[in-house]
Design a protein around this motif. Structure first.
Motif, PDB file in Angstrom:
ATOM      1  N   UNK A 130      -2.795   3.188   0.689  1.00  0.00           N
ATOM      2  CA  UNK A 130      -2.650   2.974   2.108  1.00  0.00           C
ATOM      3  C   UNK A 130      -1.166   2.976   2.468  1.00  0.00           C
ATOM      4  N   UNK A 131      -0.829   3.228   3.730  1.00  0.00           N
ATOM      5  CA  UNK A 131       0.584   3.326   4.093  1.00  0.00           C
ATOM      6  C   UNK A 131       1.292   1.969   4.071  1.00  0.00           C
ATOM      7  N   UNK A 132       2.574   2.016   3.784  1.00  0.00           N
ATOM      8  CA  UNK A 132       3.437   0.839   3.862  1.00  0.00           C
ATOM      9  C   UNK A 132       4.171   0.930   5.190  1.00  0.00           C
ATOM     10  N   UNK A 133       4.161  -0.148   5.955  1.00  0.00           N
ATOM     11  CA  UNK A 133       4.765  -0.145   7.284  1.00  0.00           C
ATOM     12  C   UNK A 133       5.697  -1.337   7.435  1.00  0.00           C
ATOM     13  N   UNK A 183       5.684   4.602   5.395  1.00  0.00           N
ATOM     14  CA  UNK A 183       5.704   5.420   4.185  1.00  0.00           C
ATOM     15  C   UNK A 183       4.266   5.653   3.762  1.00  0.00           C
ATOM     16  N   UNK A 184       3.901   6.927   3.694  1.00  0.00           N
ATOM     17  CA  UNK A 184       2.554   7.294   3.272  1.00  0.00           C
ATOM     18  C   UNK A 184       2.635   8.565   2.441  1.00  0.00           C
ATOM     19  N   UNK A 185       2.113   8.495   1.228  1.00  0.00           N
ATOM     20  CA  UNK A 185       2.116   9.640   0.312  1.00  0.00           C
ATOM     21  C   UNK A 185       3.518  10.218   0.139  1.00  0.00           C
ATOM     22  N   UNK A 186       4.487   9.362  -0.150  1.00  0.00           N
ATOM     23  CA  UNK A 186       5.882   9.740  -0.390  1.00  0.00           C
ATOM     24  C   UNK A 186       6.564  10.411   0.799  1.00  0.00           C
ATOM     25  N   UNK A 187       6.024  10.248   1.984  1.00  0.00           N
ATOM     26  CA  UNK A 187       6.653  10.744   3.211  1.00  0.00           C
ATOM     27  C   UNK A 187       7.063   9.524   4.027  1.00  0.00           C
ATOM     28  N   UNK A 188       8.334   9.484   4.399  1.00  0.00           N
ATOM     29  CA  UNK A 188       8.840   8.368   5.195  1.00  0.00           C
ATOM     30  C   UNK A 188       9.086   8.855   6.618  1.00  0.00           C
TER      31      UNK A 188
END
Length: 68
Positions: free
Chosen positions: A1-4, A25-30
């Protein structure tokens, strides 16, 4: 799950605007989203962070989009 993360910049902003930064940050995309609004002049600032976090928690519980 995404980190926010939400970085609050209220004390560092100008006298006219308050600027915060939402970082997702989700799936190495910030992704950074800058949130800016007109500052409300008030001497009643105690508890504003608690009010903000409670309102955010309610909207997330309703599964609303965090950027919205």
């Amino acid at each position: 799950f995404p980190v926010t993360i939400i970085g609050k910049g209220g004390h560092f902003s100008s006298e006219v605007f308050s600027t915060d930064c939402l970082v997702i940050k989700e799936k190495n995309v910030i992704k950074k989203v800058w949130l800016e609004t007109t500052r409300v002049k008030s001497q009643n600032t105690h508890g504003t962070g608690c009010t903000f976090s409670a309102a955010l928690a309610v909207h997330l519980a309703k599964e609303e989009n965090i950027e919205k």
